[in-house]
Design a protein around this motif. Structure first.
Motif, PDB file in Angstrom:
ATOM      1  N   CYS A 464       0.841  -1.200   0.000  1.00 62.31           N
ATOM      2  CA  CYS A 464       0.000   0.000   0.000  1.00 62.31           C
ATOM      3  C   CYS A 464       0.883   1.260   0.000  1.00 62.31           C
ATOM      4  O   CYS A 464       1.782   1.399   0.837  1.00 62.31           O
ATOM      5  CB  CYS A 464      -0.906   0.021   1.227  1.00 62.31           C
ATOM      6  SG  CYS A 464      -1.977  -1.431   1.353  1.00 62.31           S
ATOM      7  N   ALA A 465       0.587   2.155  -0.936  1.00 62.84           N
ATOM      8  CA  ALA A 465       1.365   3.387  -1.058  1.00 62.84           C
ATOM      9  C   ALA A 465       0.809   4.441  -0.115  1.00 62.84           C
ATOM     10  O   ALA A 465       0.024   5.312  -0.490  1.00 62.84           O
ATOM     11  CB  ALA A 465       1.323   3.889  -2.499  1.00 62.84           C
ATOM     12  N   ASN A 466       1.234   4.362   1.134  1.00 62.05           N
ATOM     13  CA  ASN A 466       0.798   5.329   2.131  1.00 62.05           C
ATOM     14  C   ASN A 466       2.002   5.771   2.961  1.00 62.05           C
ATOM     15  O   ASN A 466       3.147   5.401   2.676  1.00 62.05           O
ATOM     16  CB  ASN A 466      -0.293   4.724   3.021  1.00 62.05           C
ATOM     17  CG  ASN A 466       0.147   3.398   3.634  1.00 62.05           C
ATOM     18  OD1 ASN A 466       1.313   3.208   3.981  1.00 62.05           O
ATOM     19  ND2 ASN A 466      -0.790   2.448   3.755  1.00 62.05           N
ATOM     20  N   ASN A 467       1.760   6.552   3.991  1.00 66.62           N
ATOM     21  CA  ASN A 467       2.863   7.131   4.764  1.00 66.62           C
ATOM     22  C   ASN A 467       3.572   6.128   5.666  1.00 66.62           C
ATOM     23  O   ASN A 467       4.573   6.492   6.299  1.00 66.62           O
ATOM     24  CB  ASN A 467       2.355   8.319   5.591  1.00 66.62           C
ATOM     25  CG  ASN A 467       2.021   9.518   4.715  1.00 66.62           C
ATOM     26  OD1 ASN A 467       2.655   9.727   3.679  1.00 66.62           O
ATOM     27  ND2 ASN A 467       1.012  10.280   5.105  1.00 66.62           N
ATOM     28  N   PHE A 468       3.076   4.906   5.721  1.00 69.71           N
ATOM     29  CA  PHE A 468       3.832   3.877   6.447  1.00 69.71           C
ATOM     30  C   PHE A 468       5.088   3.466   5.678  1.00 69.71           C
ATOM     31  O   PHE A 468       5.924   2.725   6.207  1.00 69.71           O
ATOM     32  CB  PHE A 468       2.951   2.643   6.702  1.00 69.71           C
ATOM     33  CG  PHE A 468       2.038   2.791   7.883  1.00 69.71           C
ATOM     34  CD1 PHE A 468       2.514   2.616   9.168  1.00 69.71           C
ATOM     35  CD2 PHE A 468       0.700   3.134   7.698  1.00 69.71           C
ATOM     36  CE1 PHE A 468       1.672   2.755  10.263  1.00 69.71           C
ATOM     37  CE2 PHE A 468      -0.150   3.275   8.785  1.00 69.71           C
ATOM     38  CZ  PHE A 468       0.330   3.087  10.073  1.00 69.71           C
ATOM     39  N   GLN A 469       5.246   3.936   4.452  1.00 70.05           N
ATOM     40  CA  GLN A 469       6.464   3.651   3.683  1.00 70.05           C
ATOM     41  C   GLN A 469       7.671   4.442   4.212  1.00 70.05           C
ATOM     42  O   GLN A 469       8.803   4.156   3.828  1.00 70.05           O
ATOM     43  CB  GLN A 469       6.246   4.011   2.208  1.00 70.05           C
ATOM     44  CG  GLN A 469       5.138   3.239   1.528  1.00 70.05           C
ATOM     45  CD  GLN A 469       5.536   1.802   1.250  1.00 70.05           C
ATOM     46  OE1 GLN A 469       6.712   1.434   1.333  1.00 70.05           O
ATOM     47  NE2 GLN A 469       4.550   0.961   0.924  1.00 70.05           N
TER      48      GLN A 469
END
Length: 571
Positions: A464-469
């Motif tokens: 998932c491309a979110n801020n957890f990256q």
């Protein structure tokens, strides 16, 4: 010590050179260069400065260069200035020399010792003192070491490296108190009034910087080294209105540059876009933004011209131009070696060799190497932002007559690095590209269709491309293979002929070839959202003919210029 008896200096021993100047009878001054015992007469200078004669210059640099570089101050060059410009220079040679006891002689057979200060009317004194070679062994064994240091008293400097203490050393320190505030103020004012002449080539002719109607910042190679400016992008720190930065986050190659002067420049590194600021190395235009970010290893001077320079430098200088000149070969066989180590396993080495092949032909060869680990780490352990480059250069200067001179230059550069040190900042989870990439990767909730959800779920899942990256300020979560490679070489021939003292003809021909590779993973995630790949190979060729005329008040340049560039880009 009497002012008209320089031989009285012989009563106080020391071991290094010194320069002293004070009023001489009949309104003159004299010099005492103590290690070689030569005195110098400078007519027309009154007490502590002023008068019709030229003033002494470089009183601090002369003894420092004498000690540290073994360059004796011969001759001295007093200068007189008016309205901030040098109007008179009178070289001062040794006359006469003195030996111990104050008797003049034709020459000195060995260095003799230094003496101290003069009367209460002292104007200035600059000295470097070290242990004399003729000190007896019992004194050497009992000496006390002091730290080499530099003192500043108003406008007067004293550099000292004292290895022992004695009664005379105490006297020497006590006599420094004789320097009056008025003398210091006069010395400071005199030094500020005389400016070193700087020669520039902003109008294709060699002329004084103060006489050139162009906004210029000119710095010598020594000045850049003193300020620790060893790469072109560091010029931003010392040149006003200049932003010389790396464009690696866009191009994927660490040698890519983006240069702005007064806000005018270009960010696109591709071959189809010309830079807004022209870069010239030894009169040769560099037509690619990739490769312009380089190490400043063997630079003689750098000139930054602010504002449009299209009249003399062509269409790609709407913002300005940067002119760099490399160091010329020396007259004697020799060279220089520099090396340094630092954090992240930094190694920086440079070697230069001067080889005078004949009375008319001189050569200079250099080699440079720089290697350092990166500071941003990917999940697979690859370090980004690393440095791994080396350069080779050669320069031949042939001057068969006073009127004819030919210069042939060649250079080679190579870089093989991991890539740009990008890190994750934030992402718009509602944008189309992150949703498409997340759905294709199997992010929970999308069921294979990016239209299912209005935004990427904010869950800790690499699909998932979110801020957890975000993995932290020095970590990159990308997985796309990265590389930053560059190989470039070039050669140029510069032939100049002086018809008269005012008219000269110059012909410049050059050829350069460049190939570079840049892979970029700009999204910093395991997903394919913003990845670019550049594979570029190209060459450029230029020929230039200049006819210049310089005789005040007229300056003229007539010439012709031809430039051809071809590039094969895979993007």
């Amino acid at each position: 010590m009497a002012q008209d008896s320089p031989g009285d200096y012989d009563g106080i021993p020391a071991g290094g050179p010194a320069i002293h100047w004070d009023r001489f009878p009949a309104g003159q001054i004299w010099y005492q260069l103590v290690q070689d015992r030569d005195n110098r007469m400078a007519p027309g200078v009154v007490h502590c400065g002023g008068g019709d004669g030229p003033q002494p210059q470089g009183l601090f640099e002369a003894p420092v260069n004498w000690v540290e570089l073994a360059k004796a101050p011969h001759p001295l060059l007093p200068a007189k200035a008016s309205a901030g410009r040098v109007t008179q220079i009178r070289p001062l040679g040794p006359y006469p020399r003195w030996r111990a006891g104050g008797e003049p002689e034709a020459r000195t057979t060995r260095p003799t010792s230094f003496a101290g200060l003069c009367s209460a009317n002292i104007c200035s004194i600059l000295m470097t003192v070290k242990r004399p070679a003729n000190v007896s062994s019992d004194l050497r064994s009992g000496r006390r070491r002091l730290l080499r240091t530099t003192f500043r008293l108003g406008g007067i400097h004293m550099r000292a490296g004292l290895n022992f203490l004695s009664a005379r050393g105490v006297v020497l320190g006590g006599l420094l108190a004789l320097i009056g505030a008025e003398a210091v103020a006069q010395e400071t004012e005199r030094q500020a009034a005389v400016l070193e002449e700087v020669t520039v080539t902003a109008r294709k002719v060699r002329e004084n910087l103060q006489d050139t109607p162009v906004a210029i910042t000119a710095m010598s190679g020594d000045a850049l080294e003193q300020r620790q400016v060893f790469q072109t992008d560091k010029l931003t720190q010392v040149v006003p209105n200049l932003q010389f930065g790396t464009n690696a986050p866009l191009a994927g190659n660490n040698a890519s540059s983006q240069v702005f002067i007064r806000g005018i420049g270009q960010t696109d590194p591709t071959s189809t876009v010309d830079p807004g600021v022209g870069l010239y190395i030894d009169d040769v235009y560099i037509g690619s933004a990739v490769g312009a970010r380089m190490d400043l290893r063997d630079i003689n001077n750098v000139q930054v011209l602010r504002g449009p320079q299209g009249t003399l430098f062509g269409r790609n200088t709407i913002g300005g131009a940067i002119l760099m000149s490399t160091a010329d070969p020396g007259d004697k066989f020799g060279g220089a070696v520099r090396g340094g180590f630092g954090s992240d396993k930094l190694f920086d080495g440079f070697l230069a060799l001067n080889a005078p092949l004949s009375d008319t032909l001189k050569a200079r060869f250099t080699a440079g190497r720089r290697k350092q680990d990166g500071y941003v780490t990917r999940t697979d352990g690859t370090d980004l932002g690393d440095t791994n480059t080396y350069t080779l250069t050669s320069k031949f200067v042939w001057k068969p007559t006073e009127k004819l001179e030919a210069r042939w230059l060649a250079d080679y550069s190579h870089a093989d690095e991991h890539g740009s040190p990008l890190v994750f900042a934030s992402i718009n989870t509602a944008a189309t590209f992150p949703r498409v990439a997340s759905a294709a990767a199997g992010c929970p909730g999308f069921n294979g269709n990016f239209r299912t959800l209005p935004a990427v779920p904010n869950i800790p899942d690499d699909r998932c491309a979110n801020n957890f990256q975000n993995r932290g300020p020095f970590h990159n979560n990308g997985t796309t293979p990265l590389t930053s490679r560059l190989e470039g070489w070039g050669s140029s021939l510069n032939v100049g002929y002086d018809f008269t003292d005012f008219t000269a003809l110059k012909f410049i021909t050059a050829y350069r070839r460049l190939s570079w590779l840049g892979n970029r993973d700009a999204d910093n995630t395991p997903l394919t959202i913003l990845n670019t790949f550049y594979n570029v190979k190209g060459w450029q060729s230029s020929q230039e003919l200049q006819l210049t005329y310089l005789r005040k008040p007229v300056t003229g340049v007539v010439g012709a210029y031809y430039f051809q560039q071809k590039s094969h880009d895979i993007v």
